[in-house]
Design a protein around this motif. Structure first.
Motif: not given
Length: 69
Positions: A4-5, A7-9, A11-12, A58, A61-62
């Motif tokens: 998830l980390r 993925l957010f990184l 995508a961000g 994002l 958040l990561s």
């Protein structure tokens, strides 16, 4: 949590880069491609900045996920 980390990184970063590109097209700084409907269109400055901000959030958040995990 690592998936998830990352993925957010990823995508961000993609959203931040594309949002910046859209904003620069809307501002008339990047005039490529020539047939784009976004060129020198003030609405796309706003949309691009909003997309870039979501990307930055994002990324942040990561980083928070990385600290907790």
């Amino acid at each position: 949590m690592a998936f998830l980390r990352y993925l957010f990184l990823i995508a961000g970063f993609v959203l931040a880069i594309f949002g910046s590109f859209f904003a620069l097209q809307g501002a008339g700084i990047i005039m490529w491609p020539a047939e784009s409907f976004m060129l020198a269109n003030g609405d796309w400055v706003t949309y691009g900045i909003a997309i870039a901000i979501v990307g930055i959030l994002l990324i942040l958040l990561s980083r928070q996920i990385a600290r907790r995990g």
